[in-house]
Design a protein around this motif. Structure first.
Motif, PDB file in Angstrom:
ATOM      1  N   GLN A 183       0.723  -1.172   0.015  1.00  0.00           N
ATOM      2  CA  GLN A 183       0.024  -0.127   0.193  1.00  0.00           C
ATOM      3  C   GLN A 183       0.867   1.239  -0.070  1.00  0.00           C
ATOM      4  N   SER A 184       0.324   2.523  -0.301  1.00  0.00           N
ATOM      5  CA  SER A 184       1.017   3.660  -0.360  1.00  0.00           C
ATOM      6  C   SER A 184       0.149   4.721   0.089  1.00  0.00           C
ATOM      7  N   ILE A 185       0.615   5.992   0.505  1.00  0.00           N
ATOM      8  CA  ILE A 185      -0.280   6.993   0.572  1.00  0.00           C
ATOM      9  C   ILE A 185       0.145   8.256  -0.097  1.00  0.00           C
ATOM     10  N   ILE A 186      -0.777   8.880  -1.054  1.00  0.00           N
ATOM     11  CA  ILE A 186      -0.456  10.092  -1.582  1.00  0.00           C
ATOM     12  C   ILE A 186      -1.290  11.179  -1.136  1.00  0.00           C
ATOM     13  N   ASP A 187      -1.155  12.448  -1.784  1.00  0.00           N
ATOM     14  CA  ASP A 187      -1.685  13.550  -1.137  1.00  0.00           C
ATOM     15  C   ASP A 187      -3.203  13.479  -1.478  1.00  0.00           C
ATOM     16  N   GLY A 188      -3.866  13.689  -0.600  1.00  0.00           N
ATOM     17  CA  GLY A 188      -5.325  13.676  -0.275  1.00  0.00           C
ATOM     18  C   GLY A 188      -5.796  12.273   0.174  1.00  0.00           C
ATOM     19  N   GLU A 189      -4.936  11.288   0.487  1.00  0.00           N
ATOM     20  CA  GLU A 189      -5.419  10.071   1.087  1.00  0.00           C
ATOM     21  C   GLU A 189      -4.587  10.222   2.751  1.00  0.00           C
ATOM     22  N   THR A 190      -5.360   9.776   3.370  1.00  0.00           N
ATOM     23  CA  THR A 190      -5.179   9.810   4.989  1.00  0.00           C
ATOM     24  C   THR A 190      -5.092   8.343   5.737  1.00  0.00           C
ATOM     25  N   VAL A 191      -4.304   8.351   6.860  1.00  0.00           N
ATOM     26  CA  VAL A 191      -4.482   7.123   7.586  1.00  0.00           C
ATOM     27  C   VAL A 191      -4.980   7.493   8.798  1.00  0.00           C
ATOM     28  N   VAL A 192      -6.160   6.893   9.485  1.00  0.00           N
ATOM     29  CA  VAL A 192      -6.946   7.230  10.772  1.00  0.00           C
ATOM     30  C   VAL A 192      -6.776   6.218  11.878  1.00  0.00           C
ATOM     31  N   SER A 193      -6.318   6.355  13.032  1.00  0.00           N
ATOM     32  CA  SER A 193      -6.097   5.545  14.212  1.00  0.00           C
ATOM     33  C   SER A 193      -7.607   5.009  14.297  1.00  0.00           C
ATOM     34  N   SER A 194      -7.503   3.673  14.860  1.00  0.00           N
ATOM     35  CA  SER A 194      -8.718   2.780  14.973  1.00  0.00           C
ATOM     36  C   SER A 194      -9.996   3.451  15.840  1.00  0.00           C
ATOM     37  N   GLY A 195      -9.314   4.421  16.671  1.00  0.00           N
ATOM     38  CA  GLY A 195     -10.612   4.995  17.566  1.00  0.00           C
ATOM     39  C   GLY A 195     -10.873   6.495  17.061  1.00  0.00           C
ATOM     40  N   GLY A 196     -10.365   6.692  15.835  1.00  0.00           N
ATOM     41  CA  GLY A 196     -10.532   8.064  15.217  1.00  0.00           C
ATOM     42  C   GLY A 196      -9.967   9.179  15.780  1.00  0.00           C
ATOM     43  N   SER A 197      -8.988   9.079  16.789  1.00  0.00           N
ATOM     44  CA  SER A 197      -8.368  10.317  17.476  1.00  0.00           C
ATOM     45  C   SER A 197      -7.630  10.975  16.599  1.00  0.00           C
ATOM     46  N   PHE A 198      -6.659  10.296  15.687  1.00  0.00           N
ATOM     47  CA  PHE A 198      -5.438  10.972  15.102  1.00  0.00           C
ATOM     48  C   PHE A 198      -5.511  10.584  13.719  1.00  0.00           C
ATOM     49  N   GLU A 199      -5.219  11.431  12.909  1.00  0.00           N
ATOM     50  CA  GLU A 199      -4.962  11.174  11.293  1.00  0.00           C
ATOM     51  C   GLU A 199      -3.628  11.612  10.926  1.00  0.00           C
ATOM     52  N   MET A 200      -3.100  10.697   9.867  1.00  0.00           N
ATOM     53  CA  MET A 200      -1.955  11.085   8.921  1.00  0.00           C
ATOM     54  C   MET A 200      -1.998  11.290   7.620  1.00  0.00           C
ATOM     55  N   GLY A 201      -1.255  12.390   7.031  1.00  0.00           N
ATOM     56  CA  GLY A 201      -1.185  12.478   5.731  1.00  0.00           C
ATOM     57  C   GLY A 201      -0.332  13.555   5.433  1.00  0.00           C
ATOM     58  N   PHE A 202      -0.528  14.037   4.040  1.00  0.00           N
ATOM     59  CA  PHE A 202       0.116  15.084   3.620  1.00  0.00           C
ATOM     60  C   PHE A 202      -0.384  16.469   4.067  1.00  0.00           C
ATOM     61  N   PHE A 203       0.182  17.378   4.513  1.00  0.00           N
ATOM     62  CA  PHE A 203      -0.306  18.740   4.778  1.00  0.00           C
ATOM     63  C   PHE A 203       0.580  19.715   4.684  1.00  0.00           C
ATOM     64  N   ASN A 204      -0.170  21.200   4.428  1.00  0.00           N
ATOM     65  CA  ASN A 204       0.701  22.411   4.336  1.00  0.00           C
ATOM     66  C   ASN A 204       0.365  23.234   5.032  1.00  0.00           C
ATOM     67  N   PRO A 205       1.343  23.665   6.039  1.00  0.00           N
ATOM     68  CA  PRO A 205       1.107  24.754   6.963  1.00  0.00           C
ATOM     69  C   PRO A 205       0.340  25.992   6.433  1.00  0.00           C
ATOM     70  N   SER A 206      -0.348  26.535   7.306  1.00  0.00           N
ATOM     71  CA  SER A 206      -0.970  27.737   6.972  1.00  0.00           C
ATOM     72  C   SER A 206      -0.225  28.678   6.401  1.00  0.00           C
ATOM     73  N   GLY A 207      -0.559  29.191   4.953  1.00  0.00           N
ATOM     74  CA  GLY A 207       0.251  30.312   4.422  1.00  0.00           C
ATOM     75  C   GLY A 207       1.554  29.687   3.771  1.00  0.00           C
ATOM     76  N   SER A 208       1.734  28.406   3.722  1.00  0.00           N
ATOM     77  CA  SER A 208       2.728  27.883   3.139  1.00  0.00           C
ATOM     78  C   SER A 208       2.842  26.921   1.917  1.00  0.00           C
ATOM     79  N   LYS A 209       3.613  26.957   1.040  1.00  0.00           N
ATOM     80  CA  LYS A 209       3.306  25.907   0.046  1.00  0.00           C
ATOM     81  C   LYS A 209       4.283  24.633   0.045  1.00  0.00           C
ATOM     82  N   LYS A 210       5.160  24.697   1.173  1.00  0.00           N
ATOM     83  CA  LYS A 210       5.690  23.458   1.553  1.00  0.00           C
ATOM     84  C   LYS A 210       4.833  22.390   1.869  1.00  0.00           C
TER      85      LYS A 210
END
Length: 432
Positions: A33-60
């Motif tokens: 499996q792989s994760i690309i921009d727009g896809e996320t992984v979510v912990s079993s209890g729904g507390s945390f999420e992982m994926g690509f993000f851009n900090p506010s006001g940043s293109k990085k």
């Protein structure tokens, strides 16, 4: 034909204005499996999420972990993978396992810019996002935490979550973001320093800026006591034995969202999510006042917030350089009115309600009585002072200081007693 062209342009502009839509996978990334921009992984209890993000006001672009429940109100990132190597283009980036079993982030040129770099390998590795916010790489068939190949809790950024250990050995420490929208490591770090008796230190580069006092069995001396910091919500753990040394906290009420953060300005904050206001409430902020600045009053100086000026010398001490002291330069501190002479009789003066001094030049004993501490310290002229190590069940154990005493402040509620070596010519009321 013209109408069709206008309609097509309308659709393109409409869809380009729609915010990025995330699609969720499970809580695991397997080798196929792989994760690309727009896809996320979510912990079993729904507390945390992982994926690509851009900090506010940043293109990085970055791979990060954030609170899933509150993302619609504010994205609170608690961990960042590639904080030193941001992506310039996330559209072609991918997070996946390499053939050697490492979880790796590939950029648009198919170059690895971050990986878990595990020292061991297994036949069937998986990456699992736990409901604690900890991302772990492990054997798919082995759930024993002791056998994890890698975990994000061991590579913290600026946040300590419940269950995360700030520890020595394989040192785990906090490293501040450069700014609110730039997770690049700043100069500020929060270490759990084991030199002498363990204590928390915020450093600006190599220079100590804040010191959180040593653990006394109930709380950190000089810091907030448990009853002052929502003890119904979380508890604290300080483990100090032959196997490991660490500090952590655990939730009593699992529905509460709380975290410890080292800010880009070098302060320590404990933040709790308030659902009514949809915002983080800073319950604790260190430094709270000028007396929290490390070594403000120099050696044997005592900082007192309700005094003017803040700095004064401990009783039986005087300013080392009086003219500098009068001008508000307290950096050189104080000296004894009567210098110590190892060939003469000494006594120990009790100073109550203080934040214990810097323990970097200290030694300790976990079993002695307070009287035993006095006897041991009195036999060694280089022993400057002593105090009780553990006050949770009466006075137990000893802390011994060698050399000058630095970073003392008078503090109500969480201060302790310390016994400082003095010439026997001091007033009899100080004898102990």
């Amino acid at each position: 034909m013209m109408k069709s062209r206008f309609f097509l342009l309308f659709l393109m502009s409409f869809y380009s204005s729609i915010p990025k839509i995330f699609t969720t996978t499970t809580d695991v990334i397997a080798t196929n499996q792989s994760i690309i921009d727009g896809e996320t992984v979510v912990s079993s209890g729904g507390s945390f999420e992982m994926g690509f993000f851009n900090p506010s006001g940043s293109k990085k672009g970055y791979i990060g972990i954030w609170y899933k429940q509150i993302r619609t109100h504010v994205q609170t990132v608690v961990w960042v993978a590639n904080r030193e190597k941001p992506l310039t283009n996330t559209s072609s980036a991918v997070l996946k396992f390499t053939k050697s079993g490492m979880l790796a982030l590939f950029n648009d040129k198919n170059e690895i810019i971050w990986s878990t770099n595990t020292s061991r390998s297994v036949e069937n590795p998986v990456a699992l996002l736990l409901d604690s916010g900890n991302l772990v790489v492990k054997d798919a068939n082995d759930g024993n935490p002791d056998n994890f190949l890698w975990q994000s809790f061991d590579f913290a950024t600026d946040t300590q979550l419940p269950g995360k250990k700030l520890r020595t050995g394989h040192e785990v420490y906090l490293s501040a973001w450069k700014s609110d929208n730039d997770p690049t490591p700043a100069e500020f770090t929060l270490h759990f320093d084991p030199t002498g008796y363990p204590q928390g230190l915020v450093r600006n580069g190599t220079k100590v800026s804040i010191r959180v006092g040593p653990w006394n069995g109930l709380w950190r001396c000089g810091g907030p006591a448990p009853q002052q910091i929502q003890s119904r919500i979380f508890t604290f753990q300080f483990v100090f034995n032959k196997e490991e040394v660490y500090y952590s906290f655990s939730l009593i009420n699992s529905s509460v969202l709380t975290r410890l953060v080292l800010t880009s300005g070098g302060s320590i904050q404990r933040l709790t999510w308030v659902d009514k206001t949809k915002s983080w409430y800073p319950y604790i902020n260190i430094p709270l006042d000028p007396c929290d600045r490390y070594g403000l009053c120099g050696a044997y100086g005592s900082c007192v917030m309700d005094s003017s000026p803040f700095c004064g010398c401990l009783d039986n001490f005087v300013a080392k350089h009086p003219k500098q002291w009068e001008k508000g330069d307290w950096s050189e501190g104080c000296v004894r009115k009567t210098p110590l002479d190892c060939n003469k009789e000494h006594v120990f003066v009790k100073y109550s309600g203080v934040k214990l001094p810097d323990t970097k030049s200290s030694q300790y004993n976990k079993t002695m009585t307070l009287e035993g501490c006095r006897q041991v310290c009195s036999r060694n002229c280089s022993c400057t002072a002593y105090s009780s190590l553990d006050i949770s069940k009466g006075d137990k154990g000893c802390l011994f200081w060698f050399g000058e005493l630095i970073d003392i402040r008078k503090i109500a509620g969480t201060g302790q007693d310390i016994y400082i070596r003095m010439d026997s010519s001091v007033l009899g009321k100080y004898l102990c």
